[in-house]
Design a protein around this motif. Sequence first.
Motif, short mmCIF file in Angstrom:
data_model
loop_
_atom_site.label_atom_id
_atom_site.label_comp_id
_atom_site.label_asym_id
_atom_site.label_seq_id
_atom_site.Cartn_x
_atom_site.Cartn_y
_atom_site.Cartn_z
N ALA A 1 12.02 11.58 37.17
CA ALA A 1 11.77 10.20 37.61
C ALA A 1 11.34 10.17 39.07
N ILE A 2 12.01 10.95 39.91
CA ILE A 2 11.65 11.01 41.33
C ILE A 2 10.24 11.58 41.49
N GLU A 3 9.95 12.63 40.73
CA GLU A 3 8.62 13.26 40.83
C GLU A 3 7.51 12.28 40.44
N ALA A 4 7.73 11.51 39.38
CA ALA A 4 6.72 10.53 38.95
C ALA A 4 6.53 9.46 40.02
N PHE A 5 7.61 9.03 40.64
CA PHE A 5 7.53 8.02 41.69
C PHE A 5 6.77 8.56 42.90
N LEU B 1 1.94 8.93 46.43
CA LEU B 1 0.95 9.78 47.10
C LEU B 1 -0.47 9.47 46.65
N GLN B 2 -0.63 9.12 45.38
CA GLN B 2 -1.97 8.84 44.88
C GLN B 2 -2.58 7.59 45.48
N LEU B 3 -1.75 6.73 46.07
CA LEU B 3 -2.30 5.56 46.77
C LEU B 3 -3.03 5.97 48.05
N PHE B 4 -2.67 7.12 48.61
CA PHE B 4 -3.19 7.50 49.93
C PHE B 4 -4.01 8.78 49.92
N TYR B 5 -3.64 9.73 49.08
CA TYR B 5 -4.36 11.00 49.02
C TYR B 5 -5.23 11.03 47.77
N LYS B 6 -6.53 11.17 47.98
CA LYS B 6 -7.44 11.21 46.85
C LYS B 6 -7.61 12.63 46.29
N ASP C 1 -0.40 18.98 44.97
CA ASP C 1 0.72 19.43 44.15
C ASP C 1 1.83 20.02 45.02
N GLN C 2 1.45 20.81 46.04
CA GLN C 2 2.45 21.35 46.97
C GLN C 2 3.22 20.23 47.64
N LEU C 3 2.49 19.23 48.14
CA LEU C 3 3.13 18.12 48.85
C LEU C 3 4.04 17.34 47.90
N ASN C 4 3.57 17.10 46.71
CA ASN C 4 4.36 16.36 45.72
C ASN C 4 5.67 17.09 45.43
N ARG C 5 5.58 18.40 45.21
CA ARG C 5 6.77 19.19 44.89
C ARG C 5 7.75 19.19 46.07
N LEU D 1 8.11 16.89 48.52
CA LEU D 1 8.76 15.59 48.73
C LEU D 1 9.74 15.28 47.61
N THR D 2 9.40 15.65 46.39
CA THR D 2 10.33 15.47 45.28
C THR D 2 11.62 16.24 45.54
N THR D 3 11.47 17.48 46.02
CA THR D 3 12.64 18.31 46.30
C THR D 3 13.51 17.69 47.38
N ILE D 4 12.89 17.19 48.44
CA ILE D 4 13.65 16.59 49.54
C ILE D 4 14.41 15.36 49.05
N ILE D 5 13.73 14.47 48.33
CA ILE D 5 14.38 13.23 47.88
C ILE D 5 15.46 13.54 46.86
#
Length: 906
Positions: A714-718, A723-728, A767-771, A773-777
Amino acid sequence: MLRHWWNVFLLVVLRAFLITLIALKSFFTRARMSHQNGIVARGRVRIVDNPLFPESDFFRPGLEFPCRLRHASVSLLDDAGLLVHGASLKFADQDVESPFDILMNGGIAAPFWNLSTFMQFTFTKIRGGRAKMIPYFRKNPRCFENVVKALRLRPTSFSRLYYYSQTPLEFRALDEKLRYIKFRLIPEDRGPESGIPDPEDLMTPWFQEARPGETLSPNYLKNEFRERVQTRGVSYHLQVQLHDWVAGDRREVILNSLYAWDEESHPWMDLAAVRLDSILPDEHGYNCAFRITNLPDCIRLIKPLSIYDPPSLEYLRAGGSVARSARFLGNRIFGPPPGIPDQRPNVSYPDEANCTVTADDVYMAASLPQNDARSRQRERQQMLEVARGLYQFQAGDGLPSYVKLLPKDEEFTPEKQRRMLWDIVGTVADLGLAAVDEAFEPHKGLRAYEDMYPLLDKPTVIERFRTDEEFGRQRLAGVNPFLIRRCHEIPGHFRVDDAAVAGLIGNGGTLASAIDAGRVYLLDYRVLEGIPVKQGRYVCAPLCLLHVDPRGNLMPLAIQLGQSSDAGPTFTPRDEFWLWQTVKTHVQCADAQVQEAVSHLLRTHLVMETFAVSVHRQLSAGHPVHQLLLPHMRFTMAINHAARTSMLAPGGPIDKVMALAREGVLALMAKVWNSDWSFAQYDLQADLRARGVDDPQLLPNYHYRDDALPMWSAIEAFVTAILQLFYKGDLDVAQDWELQAWARELVDPQLGNIRGFPGNGRLDTLDQLNRLLTTIIFTASAEHSSTNNGQYDMYGYIPNVPGAMYSAPPTTRQALTEASLVAALPGALTSGEQIAMVHLLSEPTIEPLGSYGPEFFAGTPQVEPLVLKFNRRLDEISRSIEARNSRIAVPYTYLDPRRVYPNVEI
C-alpha cells in the motif's frame, strides 16, 4: 480519563469565550457576524419526486415547504470585492423558527476546520491588517488554499454561484444506518460558476476590497438579484452528498470540513428544487436568523471530542443564539444598521508595504528544482543554506549521525507534551496505589506481579505466559519478530540431537526430517556476546531451536543458554516445569536487550533521524520528496533528543531497567552499526527471503509477515502515485540536483554514513527512488509500530519479559521453584520503572498512518485523491486484519493501520 475531561473543559470554556465576543460585537454593530451584506428572498422548496438517497420521514418525495433564502457577500460591505459569497436556506417563511436551516458558503471546503483554528483565524482578523493573516496562512496552508478556491471576483449574479455546507452532519434515514450528509445549492441550469478570478488576481488574496477605479456599485449583486427575483424568479437545485460510515473510517478525515469528499465515491444527488419569487420587506434580513440547530429528527449535530475535533466548529455555531439575541436587542435599541451606500469610499491599503509576498510564499507548491524559474531556484538555494545552519549533523560516536541542536520547529507540540505527561501521571498513580495495596494485603510469588495494576489495564499475557505455545507465538507476533530464521542445519556449537528432543517432534519425526520439511527455526543471540552487563544483573547469549507442530503452532524444542557447551546443558520442554520456565525467561530477557537496543532504537529511531536531518539540509521545502517524507519525520528528532538526554542518560530508565544498562545498550548498538548493518537489510521481501520465513505454508501464523507485506504494498503504491505527478521518467530523477545532493550526503562517511544505500550515493532511476522512499516510510511507520506498540503488552508484565535477570542462568538440570524464579526477577521498584517506561512507549497514536495534515502538498490538489485512495487501501487492510483476529485466540494488532504511527515519535 483525565485528558478527556480536560479536553471537554477546554472546549466549553473557549466556546463560551468566543460566543461572548461575538455577542458583544453583534450588540454594538447589529451585524450578522461576517454576513451583514445580504439580501433575503422568499419562495418554495420542493423535495424531488424520485430521490436517490435513503428514505427518511422529513425528505418525503414531492413534499413542499415555504422558504427563505439569504445571499450575502462575506466580510465586506461591497459586492465588487474579491470575496466569498454565502447562501442560507430556511425551510419556513419565518424570522427564526424553522424545521430545517442550511448554512452554506462558496468553496467546497472551509478555511478552518475546528474550534482551535477558528479561534486562531478570528483573533488574527481582530488584530486587523492583512499582513497579520499571512502567518496564519503559512501555519495552515490548506486553509489558504481553500480560501483561494472559494474567492470570486465580480460574478454576474448570486444565482450563478455554487454554495456548500462544507461541514458534515449526522443523517439517520429510516433504516437507521449511520451516515453523514453535506449539502450544496447550484444554479438551475447546472452551468459553471461566474466570477472565477484570474491567477494574478489571487497573488495577494488578503486584499479583498474592490480595486481603485471599480465602476460596479457596492450593491450590484443585491440589485441584480432583487430585479431577477421580482421580474422572472430564481431557481436552484439543492443537492446532497452522503457518506456511509464503515469500520475503519477516520473521524479526522471524514468529518473534517477542510477536505471535500471525493465526488466519484460520494456523488451529488438532487434533494429539492428551490424557487424564489419575492423579496422580503426586511430585504437585508437583519431580523432573520438562520440557526444551525434548526434540524429535523433525521439530521443531528455531531458531538465534538475536543477543540481540535472537526465537529467542534458546529458546536461553536450552535451557540449562536446568544449572538442573535444580542443582535436583535441591538436592533431594537439602536435601530437596524444603515444601508450600504452606492458610492464606495476611496480604497487604500495602509499595510500594503508589508504584504508584498505572493501566494507562493505562503506555501511552496511542490516542483522539481530543474523545472523552476531561476528566481525560484535561487530562493530554494537560500532556504537550504538557512536549513543547513539549523540542521547540523553531529557524529554519533560509533552510532548513526544525529542533529547537533534540536531546532525549535522539531520540538514536541504542547498537545504532544500533555499526552505524554498524562501518561506518566496515570502510571505513577497506578504504581502508588499498587504499593498501598501491597502494604495492606501482600502476596508472594508471581502473584505479587499481578497486583501492580489497580488503574492500568492488565496485560493479557498474564494468562498465557507460562505456556510454550505463547513463547513460540511471541517470536512471530511479539515486539521482536525480526530474529527468527529457518534452520537448514544445527550450528556446530549448539548441543542438540535427536535424543535430546525425542518425542517432541510430531509424528515421530527426527530433527533431520523436520529440517528438510522446513519446520525447524532458530533464534541466535550471538550478538550479545562480549557486551558489558551491569553488576548484579545477568543476561546470556542463548540459542533457541523451535519447530512448527502439526497444529501449525511454533513451539520451542531446545534452548542452550550460551554460545558454547560451557554454558551448561541443552534444556527442553521435558525438563522440570520451573527450571524450563526459568530458562525461557532468560531467553525473553536476552530478546528484550536486542529488541530495545537494535530492533527498536537503532533500526528505527536513530537511522530515521539521519534521514530526517538530511531531508532538511538537501531537499528544499518545495521539493516533492521533502513534502512526502516530512509527515513521516515528525517528532523523530524530538523523541531521540529526549532519549539521549533522559531515557538513555546515566541513571535514566534504561540504566535502571535493562540488564545491559546504558553502557551496554550503547555498546550493543555500536557493535551492530559498525559490523553487519546495511540499509539493504530494510528491504522487507528480501529480508523475509533471506531468513527463510517468507512461505506461509512452512511457517503459519507469522502475523508480522502477513500484515507487513500488504502494508508495504500500500505504501509503495502511494509513493509511486505521488512520484508520477512530478517525475516523468528516469531522466528527471538523474537531473534533480537536490535529490542527488541528498543521496551523496547520506552515503558520505563524515555525514550520513548510510551504508548499503541504493546506487551508492547516486539515484539514476525512478524505480530506485520509489523503492528508497517506500523503505523509509515503511520503516518509520509500520516497522517502528510493530516493534514499539506492543511493549506494554509484552514487557508490562514483568515475569513474561524482565528487563534484567538478577540470578545467573542455570547451568545444571537441578529442579527449581517458583520462589527461585521470583528471586531472579526485578524487585518492586525496578518493576515499576519498567512498567512506567513501556506504558509510555506504547502510547496509542491519535493520528495513524494516512492522516496527513492541511500542509501536506498544499498547492498540489492532485495529491488529495491519492491520499483518499491510500486511506481506502489502509482501511481494507485493517478490515482484513480484524477479520483474521476474530478467528484467532490472541489478536495481532500492531500492524493494524488504525494503530500504526506514521512516524517515529514515541
